[in-house]
Design a protein around this motif. Structure first.
Motif, short mmCIF file in Angstrom:
data_model
loop_
_atom_site.label_atom_id
_atom_site.label_comp_id
_atom_site.label_asym_id
_atom_site.label_seq_id
_atom_site.Cartn_x
_atom_site.Cartn_y
_atom_site.Cartn_z
N MET A 84 0.79 -0.99 0.00
CA MET A 84 -0.17 -0.08 -0.02
C MET A 84 1.19 1.31 -0.08
SD MET A 84 -2.78 -0.93 2.95
CE MET A 84 -3.99 0.65 2.03
N LYS A 85 0.34 1.83 -0.70
CA LYS A 85 1.52 3.61 -0.24
C LYS A 85 0.77 4.27 1.35
CE LYS A 85 0.62 5.38 -5.12
NZ LYS A 85 -0.74 6.24 -5.60
N PRO A 86 1.65 4.56 1.36
CA PRO A 86 1.74 5.06 3.23
C PRO A 86 0.33 5.83 3.45
CG PRO A 86 3.81 5.66 2.38
CD PRO A 86 3.27 5.25 1.46
N GLY A 87 0.20 6.72 2.85
CA GLY A 87 -1.14 7.65 2.69
C GLY A 87 -2.21 7.08 2.86
N ASP A 88 -2.31 5.54 2.07
CA ASP A 88 -3.24 5.34 1.75
C ASP A 88 -3.60 4.39 3.25
OD1 ASP A 88 -4.26 5.94 -0.58
OD2 ASP A 88 -3.77 3.87 -1.55
N PHE A 89 -2.93 3.62 3.87
CA PHE A 89 -2.46 2.93 5.03
C PHE A 89 -3.09 3.91 6.09
CE2 PHE A 89 0.04 2.06 9.43
CZ PHE A 89 -0.68 0.61 8.90
N ILE A 90 -2.37 5.10 5.91
CA ILE A 90 -3.07 6.18 7.46
C ILE A 90 -4.17 6.19 7.11
CG2 ILE A 90 -2.90 8.67 8.14
CD1 ILE A 90 0.16 8.34 7.12
N GLU A 91 -4.57 6.29 6.01
CA GLU A 91 -6.32 6.86 6.32
C GLU A 91 -6.90 5.10 6.55
OE1 GLU A 91 -8.70 7.53 2.29
OE2 GLU A 91 -7.49 8.69 2.08
N LYS A 92 -6.30 3.88 5.97
CA LYS A 92 -7.27 2.63 6.41
C LYS A 92 -7.17 1.97 8.03
CE LYS A 92 -7.97 -1.46 4.47
NZ LYS A 92 -8.06 -2.67 3.40
N TYR A 93 -6.00 2.57 8.17
CA TYR A 93 -5.80 2.34 9.79
C TYR A 93 -5.66 3.36 11.01
CZ TYR A 93 -5.81 -1.97 7.25
OH TYR A 93 -5.88 -3.16 5.97
N LEU A 94 -5.24 4.27 10.36
CA LEU A 94 -4.32 4.84 11.34
C LEU A 94 -5.67 6.11 11.68
CD1 LEU A 94 -0.45 4.86 11.01
CD2 LEU A 94 -1.96 2.95 12.22
N ARG A 95 -5.62 7.02 12.46
CA ARG A 95 -5.86 8.49 13.37
C ARG A 95 -4.75 8.84 13.88
NH1 ARG A 95 -7.30 8.12 18.93
NH2 ARG A 95 -7.43 5.97 19.41
N VAL A 96 -4.57 10.22 14.36
CA VAL A 96 -4.31 11.01 15.15
C VAL A 96 -4.80 11.11 16.55
CG1 VAL A 96 -3.72 13.08 15.59
CG2 VAL A 96 -2.84 12.16 13.30
N ASP A 97 -4.37 10.94 17.95
CA ASP A 97 -4.55 10.44 19.19
C ASP A 97 -4.80 11.76 19.42
OD1 ASP A 97 -1.97 10.37 20.25
OD2 ASP A 97 -2.21 8.90 21.30
N VAL A 103 -2.22 6.46 15.77
CA VAL A 103 -2.13 4.96 16.49
C VAL A 103 -3.61 4.39 15.60
CG1 VAL A 103 -1.72 5.53 18.77
CG2 VAL A 103 -4.27 6.42 17.76
N LEU A 104 -3.77 3.25 15.64
CA LEU A 104 -5.04 2.11 15.06
C LEU A 104 -6.15 2.70 15.18
CD1 LEU A 104 -3.97 -1.55 16.31
CD2 LEU A 104 -3.60 -0.22 13.55
N GLN A 105 -7.57 3.48 14.59
CA GLN A 105 -8.44 3.46 14.00
C GLN A 105 -9.04 2.68 15.78
OE1 GLN A 105 -10.43 3.76 10.68
NE2 GLN A 105 -8.41 4.83 9.79
#
Length: 167
Positions: A84-97, A103-105
């Motif tokens: 995956m592209k890093p941006g797509d990974f962030i969008e799919k799996y992560l959030r900002v705490d 961190v994971l969504q």
């Protein structure tokens, strides 16, 4: 520790952790004031002994209930492993705490399978590689984190119980 057969009894663990929490908090506050080298030696020996007895695959409570911090290098490494592209990974799996960390969504971790194996184990984040942080240098600096981890990790709770008899 609270194990039945091959799987850890997490309900029993949670009850033990809750019952021991005030005593453990006080104990770990006292440990902060001890000789850092002695604390490291005793912690590391206890870490090794406990992990000879406890298999993380019988538990995976850390993966089920908490999220590691994902640093940029972690994001790039895991995204690459997942093609995956890093941006797509962030969008799919992560959030900002609240601390502005990635961190994971959600939990449990989306990379944990039903047998407690990690599908990105070889590429997992640094925080996962280092968890539960009981074999680090300068342990006296992370007693607050160690206390929090007694509430998550049965191995850490067991280590602290053994350390109370040693320190």
């Amino acid at each position: 520790m609270a194990s039945e057969g091959n799987a850890l009894n997490l309900e029993k663990f949670y009850q033990q952790a809750k019952n021991k929490a005030p005593e453990n908090k006080k104990f770990l506050q006292r440990v902060k004031k001890l000789d850092p080298r002695k604390v490291d030696d005793v912690f590391h020996d206890t870490h090794d002994a406990v992990f000879e007895e406890i298999d993380c695959l019988t538990c995976a409570n850390c993966c089920k209930t908490t999220s590691p911090i994902f640093y940029q290098t972690d994001i790039e490494r895991v995204a690459k492993a997942l093609r995956m592209k890093p941006g797509d990974f962030i969008e799919k799996y992560l959030r900002v705490d609240e601390d502005r960390d990635y961190v994971l969504q959600s939990s449990p971790c989306p990379f944990l399978d039903n047998e407690n194996y990690c599908s990105v184990y070889e590429d997992r984040p640094k925080a996962c590689r280092e968890y539960p942080h009981t074999d680090r240098k300068k342990m006296v600096q992370i007693m607050d984190l160690t206390y929090k981890n007694t509430q998550v990790c049965p191995a850490v709770l067991e280590m602290v119980e053994r350390l109370k008899k040693i320190l």
